[in-house]
Scaffold this motif. Sequence first.
Motif, PDB file in Angstrom:
ATOM      1  N   GLY A  53      62.852  57.084  27.212  1.00  0.00           N
ATOM      2  CA  GLY A  53      63.138  56.084  28.388  1.00  0.00           C
ATOM      3  C   GLY A  53      61.970  55.180  28.936  1.00  0.00           C
ATOM      4  O   GLY A  53      61.998  54.387  29.336  1.00  0.00           O
ATOM      5  N   PHE A  54      60.836  55.799  28.560  1.00  0.00           N
ATOM      6  CA  PHE A  54      59.469  55.065  28.897  1.00  0.00           C
ATOM      7  C   PHE A  54      59.075  54.126  27.861  1.00  0.00           C
ATOM      8  O   PHE A  54      58.476  52.967  28.437  1.00  0.00           O
ATOM      9  CB  PHE A  54      58.195  56.067  29.158  1.00  0.00           C
ATOM     10  N   TYR A  60      55.483  50.222  28.529  1.00  0.00           N
ATOM     11  CA  TYR A  60      55.727  50.542  30.051  1.00  0.00           C
ATOM     12  C   TYR A  60      54.622  50.029  30.766  1.00  0.00           C
ATOM     13  O   TYR A  60      54.922  49.995  31.837  1.00  0.00           O
ATOM     14  CB  TYR A  60      55.400  52.331  29.971  1.00  0.00           C
ATOM     15  N   PRO A  63      54.412  45.572  32.625  1.00  0.00           N
ATOM     16  CA  PRO A  63      54.693  45.237  34.237  1.00  0.00           C
ATOM     17  C   PRO A  63      53.932  45.608  34.950  1.00  0.00           C
ATOM     18  O   PRO A  63      53.453  44.711  36.045  1.00  0.00           O
ATOM     19  CB  PRO A  63      55.964  45.672  34.474  1.00  0.00           C
ATOM     20  N   PHE A  64      53.143  46.707  35.180  1.00  0.00           N
ATOM     21  CA  PHE A  64      52.184  46.978  36.243  1.00  0.00           C
ATOM     22  C   PHE A  64      50.878  46.184  36.010  1.00  0.00           C
ATOM     23  O   PHE A  64      50.197  45.866  37.101  1.00  0.00           O
ATOM     24  CB  PHE A  64      51.776  48.721  35.941  1.00  0.00           C
ATOM     25  N   ASP A  67      51.718  42.707  37.222  1.00  0.00           N
ATOM     26  CA  ASP A  67      51.886  42.754  38.769  1.00  0.00           C
ATOM     27  C   ASP A  67      50.530  42.714  39.080  1.00  0.00           C
ATOM     28  O   ASP A  67      50.182  41.890  40.300  1.00  0.00           O
ATOM     29  CB  ASP A  67      52.571  43.905  38.981  1.00  0.00           C
ATOM     30  N   PHE A  68      49.542  43.469  38.659  1.00  0.00           N
ATOM     31  CA  PHE A  68      48.118  43.525  39.301  1.00  0.00           C
ATOM     32  C   PHE A  68      47.425  42.149  39.090  1.00  0.00           C
ATOM     33  O   PHE A  68      46.605  41.688  40.003  1.00  0.00           O
ATOM     34  CB  PHE A  68      47.505  44.720  38.434  1.00  0.00           C
ATOM     35  N   ARG A 187      59.809  36.682  40.926  1.00  0.00           N
ATOM     36  CA  ARG A 187      60.072  38.207  40.485  1.00  0.00           C
ATOM     37  C   ARG A 187      60.372  38.939  41.678  1.00  0.00           C
ATOM     38  O   ARG A 187      61.077  40.017  41.672  1.00  0.00           O
ATOM     39  CB  ARG A 187      58.486  38.542  40.075  1.00  0.00           C
ATOM     40  N   SER A 188      60.312  38.551  42.766  1.00  0.00           N
ATOM     41  CA  SER A 188      60.497  39.072  43.946  1.00  0.00           C
ATOM     42  C   SER A 188      62.156  38.937  44.148  1.00  0.00           C
ATOM     43  O   SER A 188      62.773  39.548  44.989  1.00  0.00           O
ATOM     44  CB  SER A 188      59.948  38.599  45.393  1.00  0.00           C
ATOM     45  N   ALA A 191      65.526  41.546  39.913  1.00  0.00           N
ATOM     46  CA  ALA A 191      65.288  42.990  39.796  1.00  0.00           C
ATOM     47  C   ALA A 191      64.157  43.225  38.346  1.00  0.00           C
ATOM     48  O   ALA A 191      64.390  42.639  37.475  1.00  0.00           O
ATOM     49  CB  ALA A 191      66.429  43.935  39.533  1.00  0.00           C
TER      50      ALA A 191
ATOM     51  N   LYS B  17      70.527  43.748  36.098  1.00  0.00           N
ATOM     52  CA  LYS B  17      69.577  43.161  36.640  1.00  0.00           C
ATOM     53  C   LYS B  17      69.871  42.615  38.125  1.00  0.00           C
ATOM     54  O   LYS B  17      68.953  42.684  38.686  1.00  0.00           O
ATOM     55  CB  LYS B  17      69.040  42.024  35.998  1.00  0.00           C
ATOM     56  N   GLU B  52      63.438  54.699  32.381  1.00  0.00           N
ATOM     57  CA  GLU B  52      62.302  54.774  33.307  1.00  0.00           C
ATOM     58  C   GLU B  52      61.510  53.726  33.263  1.00  0.00           C
ATOM     59  O   GLU B  52      60.869  53.237  34.419  1.00  0.00           O
ATOM     60  CB  GLU B  52      61.383  56.140  32.632  1.00  0.00           C
ATOM     61  N   GLY B  53      61.212  53.016  32.001  1.00  0.00           N
ATOM     62  CA  GLY B  53      60.434  51.748  32.070  1.00  0.00           C
ATOM     63  C   GLY B  53      60.862  50.431  32.700  1.00  0.00           C
ATOM     64  O   GLY B  53      60.162  49.650  33.174  1.00  0.00           O
TER      65      GLY B  53
END
Lengths: 191, 118
Positions: A53-54, A60, A63-64, A67-68, A187-188, A191, B17, B52-53
């Motif tokens: 799922g990751f 994975y 997106p982090f 976002d940063f 993005r805000s 989802a 979504k 999870e992603g």
Amino acid sequence: MNDASTIHIWLNELERALAGLPEASRRDIVNEARAHLEDRVAAGLSARSALHGFGTVKDYARPFIEDFLLSRAITSNHSLHMIKALVTHSARSIVAFLGLTFAAAFGGLTLINLLWLIDKIGSPDKVGYFTDAGANNYIGRLPTSALGATEQLGPWWYVLTIAGIILSLFLARLCLRLSGFAIVRARSQSA
Amino acid sequence: MTSSDKSSDTRRTQLYKGVLELALLSLLDEEPQYGLRILDRLREGAGLDLSEGTLYPLLHRLNKAGLILSEWRHEADASHPRKYYALTAIGQAELNAQRHDWLTLTQNLNAFLLRRSS
């Protein structure tokens, strides 16, 4: 390879992929993934199933990282940070692509004005806005084939090129910031 | 997987979504929960087939936006700390607004879709 080492390897790769993030954020993301994976394995799932799922580390982490970069760009007000953030979004966001395109166009105009200014300082008689008897107009460096052309602006050339540099730079930064804000807003709202 | 299966998946993904954030905030309205538990509750309770992603980046984003807050807790029955998420006042207001919009929309849409069978 057992489950523990499979997870350990994946998490190490994740930590490397998130290297650009502040250490606290990076550790938090990795530790949360570790806790999740350990819980899944403890419940009887294989490491491979738990990791499914990751997705890949790259997918994975993306997106982090995005976002940063976006947050840093907005808060730092630094054009280079904004460009970096928009580049990461440009493949999937028309707003980012257009923002970068227009910023590049205005950046190009800045460069042209700067080159004109420098050229004028070096060769004041050969650079400017020229007209000749045949109603031909020449902007910038006068071609050698243009005989009898008269420069029209004089010292105003300096004023206009400096104003052009300032205005183009301002518009380039504006494009970057507006694009960044538009992406954050989009993005805000999704989802 | 057939092409019709893929189309159905794509449709569901697009629908999800739009409702994932609402479902997530609604879940946290009950009590603070950690990621794995949130994932399982949304899958089993809300029927949302998310990964999870998808979940963890969303939690990260909502946390940064101030709609939820997080803290690491080490519980007696757990072998390691877990990161718990809870709704903030801003998140509560956002949940109320989204829930109202969703219920209004679905009520009207359901009535419209079922108009011919009545």
